[in-house]
Design a protein around this motif. Structure first.
Motif, PDB file in Angstrom:
ATOM      1  N   PHE A   1       0.840  -1.202   0.000  1.00 39.66           N
ATOM      2  CA  PHE A   1       0.000   0.000   0.000  1.00 39.66           C
ATOM      3  C   PHE A   1       0.871   1.248   0.000  1.00 39.66           C
ATOM      4  CE2 PHE A   1      -3.525   2.717   0.551  1.00 39.66           C
ATOM      5  CZ  PHE A   1      -3.112   3.724   1.415  1.00 39.66           C
ATOM      6  N   ALA A   2       1.900   1.244   0.844  1.00 40.30           N
ATOM      7  CA  ALA A   2       2.767   2.414   0.921  1.00 40.30           C
ATOM      8  C   ALA A   2       3.476   2.656  -0.412  1.00 40.30           C
ATOM      9  CB  ALA A   2       3.797   2.228   2.040  1.00 40.30           C
ATOM     10  N   LEU A   3       3.866   1.583  -1.083  1.00 38.94           N
ATOM     11  CA  LEU A   3       4.521   1.712  -2.389  1.00 38.94           C
ATOM     12  C   LEU A   3       3.549   2.296  -3.409  1.00 38.94           C
ATOM     13  CD1 LEU A   3       7.001   1.113  -4.182  1.00 38.94           C
ATOM     14  CD2 LEU A   3       6.059  -1.164  -4.569  1.00 38.94           C
ATOM     15  N   MET A   4       2.316   1.810  -3.396  1.00 41.34           N
ATOM     16  CA  MET A   4       1.317   2.341  -4.326  1.00 41.34           C
ATOM     17  C   MET A   4       0.986   3.799  -3.990  1.00 41.34           C
ATOM     18  SD  MET A   4       0.816  -0.063  -6.414  1.00 41.34           S
ATOM     19  CE  MET A   4       2.346  -0.926  -6.146  1.00 41.34           C
TER      20      MET A   4
ATOM     21  N   GLY B   1       3.544   5.749  -5.393  1.00 33.59           N
ATOM     22  CA  GLY B   1       3.311   5.784  -6.835  1.00 33.59           C
ATOM     23  C   GLY B   1       2.284   6.831  -7.215  1.00 33.59           C
ATOM     24  N   MET B   2       1.256   6.994  -6.358  1.00 31.81           N
ATOM     25  CA  MET B   2       0.238   8.014  -6.633  1.00 31.81           C
ATOM     26  C   MET B   2       0.853   9.408  -6.620  1.00 31.81           C
ATOM     27  SD  MET B   2      -2.675   6.778  -7.359  1.00 31.81           S
ATOM     28  CE  MET B   2      -3.777   8.148  -7.134  1.00 31.81           C
ATOM     29  N   ALA B   3       1.913   9.571  -5.850  1.00 31.96           N
ATOM     30  CA  ALA B   3       2.584  10.873  -5.818  1.00 31.96           C
ATOM     31  C   ALA B   3       3.191  11.217  -7.181  1.00 31.96           C
ATOM     32  CB  ALA B   3       3.671  10.878  -4.740  1.00 31.96           C
ATOM     33  N   LEU B   4       3.345  10.188  -8.027  1.00 28.71           N
ATOM     34  CA  LEU B   4       3.829  10.457  -9.385  1.00 28.71           C
ATOM     35  C   LEU B   4       2.874  11.372 -10.144  1.00 28.71           C
ATOM     36  CD1 LEU B   4       5.012   6.925 -10.566  1.00 28.71           C
ATOM     37  CD2 LEU B   4       6.401   8.782  -9.672  1.00 28.71           C
ATOM     38  N   VAL B   5       1.617  11.362  -9.694  1.00 27.65           N
ATOM     39  CA  VAL B   5       0.622  12.228 -10.333  1.00 27.65           C
ATOM     40  C   VAL B   5       1.112  13.673 -10.331  1.00 27.65           C
ATOM     41  CG1 VAL B   5      -1.684  13.226  -9.982  1.00 27.65           C
ATOM     42  CG2 VAL B   5      -1.371  10.762  -9.868  1.00 27.65           C
ATOM     43  N   ILE B   6       1.810  14.028  -9.271  1.00 28.46           N
ATOM     44  CA  ILE B   6       2.301  15.399  -9.145  1.00 28.46           C
ATOM     45  C   ILE B   6       3.197  15.733 -10.329  1.00 28.46           C
ATOM     46  CG2 ILE B   6       3.495  17.026  -7.656  1.00 28.46           C
ATOM     47  CD1 ILE B   6       1.085  15.718  -6.328  1.00 28.46           C
TER      48      ILE B   6
ATOM     49  N   VAL C   1       6.574   8.323   3.801  1.00 24.50           N
ATOM     50  CA  VAL C   1       7.243   9.622   3.965  1.00 24.50           C
ATOM     51  C   VAL C   1       7.594  10.211   2.607  1.00 24.50           C
ATOM     52  CG1 VAL C   1       9.391  10.711   4.765  1.00 24.50           C
ATOM     53  CG2 VAL C   1       8.118   9.198   6.292  1.00 24.50           C
ATOM     54  N   LEU C   2       8.148   9.374   1.730  1.00 25.46           N
ATOM     55  CA  LEU C   2       8.491   9.846   0.387  1.00 25.46           C
ATOM     56  C   LEU C   2       7.249  10.333  -0.361  1.00 25.46           C
ATOM     57  CD1 LEU C   2      11.065   7.130  -0.758  1.00 25.46           C
ATOM     58  CD2 LEU C   2      11.527   9.554  -0.339  1.00 25.46           C
ATOM     59  N   GLY C   3       6.175   9.584  -0.226  1.00 31.01           N
ATOM     60  CA  GLY C   3       4.937   9.948  -0.907  1.00 31.01           C
ATOM     61  C   GLY C   3       4.393  11.277  -0.411  1.00 31.01           C
ATOM     62  N   PHE C   4       4.317  11.448   0.915  1.00 32.47           N
ATOM     63  CA  PHE C   4       3.804  12.703   1.478  1.00 32.47           C
ATOM     64  C   PHE C   4       4.695  13.882   1.096  1.00 32.47           C
ATOM     65  CE2 PHE C   4       0.013  11.937   3.584  1.00 32.47           C
ATOM     66  CZ  PHE C   4       0.048  10.779   4.331  1.00 32.47           C
ATOM     67  N   ALA C   5       5.991  13.658   1.135  1.00 29.29           N
ATOM     68  CA  ALA C   5       6.914  14.739   0.795  1.00 29.29           C
ATOM     69  C   ALA C   5       6.698  15.205  -0.639  1.00 29.29           C
ATOM     70  CB  ALA C   5       8.360  14.267   0.992  1.00 29.29           C
TER      71      ALA C   5
END
Lengths: 154, 503
Positions: free
Chosen positions: B150-153, B156-161, B476-480
C-alpha cells in the motif's frame, strides 16, 4: 465556452456533479461481512474528494479573471467532420452484432476513407482488405470469437 | 536454487540446439505479432497460443516457446503505442506518451530501434539477475507485505504530481476520476457490487485497456479528423535509423530504468504498468531538460521500455523460486508449466535442473532473437507514418475496436472505449492531463486490496503503515512529494493548463 477560464469553471462543475452522483450511489453500498474498512469507504471518500476538487477548480478559475487563454474549438467543417465520423462509428458498433465484425468493419472503413478523401478505389480496396484480414487471420487462424452476426450460420 | 555454472552451460547447450532456437524464434515472432494487437496482451497471447505449444510434444521446447511469446509480446506492445498511439497493454501507455510524439516528428525509425535496443539490454541484464541472484532477491520480495504494498502504491500516486505538469489540480481530478473508475464493479475482497447503478454490464467493472484505447487512440483520431490532418507526420522528412547521439543519450536512462524495473518487478503484483511510470518519472526528474518529456524525449522511451522488459525478467524470479506468479501473464505461464507436470518452486531446481537452466539460457537467446527480429521490421512499422491519415484514421479505429473487443469479447468494452474517446477529446480540448487518470486506474486495485488486507492485519488501525520501516519510508516519500508539489502549484496564479506534452 470560448475561453479556457469558462471551460475550467464548467469542467469543475461537471466534475463536482459526477462526484455528487457517485457519492449518492456509494452510500448504498452494503457491508455484508462487517469489514473494518467499509466497502463504501474508498468510493465514498474519493467521490467526496472529486466533488471538492471540482468545486475548487471552478472557484480557482473564477478568481483568475485576467487570463486570455482560449479553447481551440474547430471551425464549422471540423464539427461536421467529427459529427459524421462519430455517427458512423456509432452505426458501425450497432451493426457489429447484427452483420458481424468483418462486414461492418469493411463498411465503416470504405465509407470513412471515401468521406475523408473521396477516393473510391482506395476506399473499397481498404474495406475489402480489412474484412478479409479480420476473417482469415483473426477468426479463422487465431480462432478469436469475433461476432459474425447473421453470417454465423454460413 | 543455487547458481551453478555447469548447469547454465548445460542449459545453453540445450537451448542452442537448432530445434529449440527455432521454437524461440517462432515464439518471438508470434509474441511480437500478438503484442502489436491492442487488447491481446502477453497473458491473452500465451493463453491463446498454449494449445499450439502443446503440439510440440516436448516440454522444454514448449516452455521455451511460451517464454519467447511473453518476451515478444513485450516488444510488440510498444510498436502500436509509438506508431498510432494505441497502447496495446498497460505497460505501453508510458511508451505512447513520448513515442507517438517522436513518430509525428518523423523519428519513428530511431524510436523503434531505441526501444528494441533498450529492451534487449534490460532483458539481458534482467536474466543475468535471475541467473545469479534469484534466491536472495526472492527473499527480499517476501519481506513485502500488504502494508508495504500500500505504501509503495501511495508513493506511486505521488507520481501524479510530476505527471500533471502545470495542471496539478486537473491532474488530481483526473487521478480521482481514475480511482473512481476502478471502483466500479465488485469489491475485490467481499464481491459486493458498487457504483454499478444496477447495471449488469458495470458489475464486471470497466477494463483498463478499453479506457486507454479510448483516451489515447480514439481521442487522437477525433482531434485529427477535426483538423483535417492529411498526414500524421508533422514534417515531410522521416528518419529510419537512430543517431549515435540518441544511443549515447539513452544509455544511463536504460540502465537506471533496468534497475528500477528489475527490483520492483520482483514484487508480486507489481506489474510493468507501474514500473514504467516510475521509471518515466525518475528520468523526467533527473533530466536536464524535463520540459522535453511528453513532447518527444527519446530517453523517456528508452527508460520505459527498459523498465518494461526488466520487470518481465524479474517476474521469473519469484515464479521459479517460489512458484509465485507476479502478474497475469506469468500466471498463465505457471499454468503452462504445470500442464507439463512441472511445478515451479524450490523443488523444481532440485528435481529438474536441466529443464530450468535450459529455459533460463533460452531467455538470453530469446532476448537476442527478439532484437534481431524487430530491427529489420522497423522500416515496415515506420512506414505507417507515410500512410495518409484519411486512410490511417479509419484503420486505427478498426484496430481500436478489435482491441477493445478482444479484452473480454464484449461489445460493452467497445462502447466504453468510444465513450472515453469522447472524454479524451474533451480532456485534450480543456487541457486536462490524461496520464494521471490512467496511473490512478492502474494503481487503484492493488492499493485497495493491500489497504483492506493491512487493516485486517492491524485490526483497523492505520498506524501499521507508519510502524513498519519499509512502509514508513515509502509513506514519507509519498507525502513529501505531494506536499512539495502542492506548494509549488498553489503559489502560481495561472490557469491550470496541461501543455500538450503533459499527456
Amino acid at each position: 465556452m470560448k475561453t479556457q477560464r469558462v471551460a475550467d469553471i464548467v469542467s469543475g462543475v461537471f466534475v463536482a456533479l459526477i462526484g455528487l452522483i457517485l457519492c449518492i450511489e456509494a452510500s448504498s453500498i452494503p457491508n455484508p461481512l462487517d469489514e473494518p474498512l467499509h466497502p463504501n469507504a474508498l468510493p465514498m471518500s474519493m467521490a467526496i474528494f472529486t466533488l471538492l476538487m471540482g468545486l475548487l477548480l471552478s472557484f480557482r478559475s473564477y478568481r483568475i479573471k485576467d487570463s486570455t487563454l482560449t479553447v481551440e474549438w474547430p471551425e464549422r467543417d471540423g464539427w461536421i467532420r467529427n459529427g459524421v465520423f462519430g455517427t458512423a462509428l456509432v452505426v458501425y458498433l450497432v451493426l457489429v452484432p447484427i452483420i458481424g465484425m468483418p462486414i461492418s468493419s469493411a463498411l465503416f472503413t470504405t465509407s470513412m476513407i471515401w468521406y475523408l478523401e473521396r477516393t473510391i478505389v482506395r476506399s473499397v480496396v481498404s474495406g475489402v482488405t480489412v474484412a478479409l484480414m479480420l476473417y482469415y487471420v483473426f477468426i479463422k487462424f487465431l480462432e478469436l470469437p469475433y461476432p459474425l452476426g447473421i453470417f454465423e450460420r454460413i | 536454487m543455487d547458481f551453478s555454472f555447469g548447469y547454465l552451460i548445460d542449459g545453453f547447450i540445450t537451448a542452442i540446439s537448432p530445434i529449440n532456437i527455432f521454437w524461440a524464434f517462432v515464439g518471438c515472432l508470434i509474441g511480437t505479432l500478438v503484442g502489436v494487437l491492442p487488447g491481446i496482451g502477453p497473458s491473452s497471447g500465451i493463453a491463446i497460443l498454449l494449445p499450439l505449444t502443446a503440439t510440440l510434444g516436448d516440454a522444454t521446447g514448449s516452455i521455451i516457446m511460451m517464454a519467447a511469446i511473453y518476451y515478444g509480446a513485450m516488444y510488440g506492445g510498444s510498436t502500436t503505442a509509438i506508431m498510432v498511439n494505441i497502447p496495446g497493454e498497460a505497460s505501453s501507455v508510458a511508451t505512447a506518451i513520448d513515442g507517438f510524439q517522436l513518430a509525428k516528428q518523423g523519428r519513428a525509425g530511431p524510436t523503434l530501434a531505441i526501444c528494441a535496443l533498450s529492451s534487449w539490454v534490460a532483458g539481458t541484464i534482467g536474466v543475468v539477475g535471475l541467473t545469479l541472484f534469484a534466491p536472495p532477491l526472492a527473499s527480499v520480495a517476501l519481506a513485502f507485505g500488504p502494508p508495504e504494498y500500500f505504501a509503495l502504491m501511495f508513493m506511486g500516486m505521488a507520481l501524479v504530481i510530476g505527471l500533471s505538469g502545470k495542471a496539478l489540480l486537473k491532474g488530481i481530478i483526473g487521478a480521482g476520476l481514475g480511482l473512481l473508475l476502478s471502483y466500479i464493479g465488485q469489491n475485490p475482497l467481499t464481491g459486493a457490487s458498487r457504483l454499478t447503478f444496477g447495471n449488469l454490464d458495470l458489475m464486471a467493472g470497466i477494463d483498463f485497456i478499453s479506457v486507454i484505447i479510448g483516451l489515447f487512440a480514439l481521442g487522437e483520431v477525433f482531434i485529427n479528423i477535426e483538423r483535417h490532418v492529411l498526414y500524421m507526420l508533422e514534417q515531410g522528412k522521416i528518419e529510419w535509423i537512430p543517431r549515435w547521439s540518441d544511443i549515447v543519450a539513452c544509455r544511463w536512462a536504460t540502465l537506471r530504468a533496468t534497475a528500477i524495473g528489475f527490483f520492483m518487478g520482483l514484487l508480486p503484483g507489481c506489474s510493468p504498468a507501474v514500473t514504467t511510470f516510475v521509471a518515466y518519472d525518475v528520468e523526467k526528474r533527473l533530466s536536464k531538460h524535463p520540459e522535453r518529456f511528453g513532447k518527444g524525449a527519446i530517453e523517456a522511451v528508452a527508460a520505459v521500455e527498459a523498465a518494461n522488459n526488466a520487470t518481465s525478467s524479474a517476474g521469473f524470479v519469484p515464479l521459479f523460486a517460489f512458484g509465485l506468479p507476479t502478474g497475469p501473464a506469468l500466471a498463465v505461464l505457471l499454468g503452462g508449466l504445470m500442464m507439463y507436470g512441472l511445478t515451479p518452486g524450490p523443488m523444481l531446481f532440485a528435481e529438474n535442473p536441466q529443464f530450468v537452466w535450459a529455459v533460463i539460457a533460452s531467455m538470453y537467446i530469446g532476448n537476442f532473437i527478439c532484437l534481431l527480429l524487430n530491427l529489420p521490421l522497423i522500416g515496415l512499422w515506420a512506414r505507417i507514418a507515410l500512410v495518409p491519415f484519411p486512410v490511417l484514421g479509419p484503420l486505427i479505429v478498426i484496430f481500436a475496436v478489435l482491441g477493445a473487443y478482444s479484452i473480454r469479447f464484449l461489445m460493452f468494452d467497445v462502447w466504453v472505449a468510444l465513450l472515453f474517446g469522447v472524454v479524451g477529446y474533451f480532456m485534450r480540448k480543456f487541457h486536462f492531463p490524461i496520464v494521471p487518470m490512467i496511473l490512478a486506474f492502474v494503481l487503484a486495485n492493488m492499493m485497495e486490496t493491500s489497504l483492506s488486507q493491512s487493516l485486517l492485519i492491524s485490526g483497523g488501525s492505520p498506524t501499521i503503515f507508519f510502524t513498519r520501516p519499509i512502509a514508513l519510508g515509502f509513506m514519507v516519500l509519498g507525502f513529501a512529494a505531494i506536499i512539495r508539489g502542492l506548494w509549488i502549484q498553489f503559489r502560481s496564479r495561472e490557469l491550470e493548463v496541461a501543455e500538450e506534452g503533459d499527456d
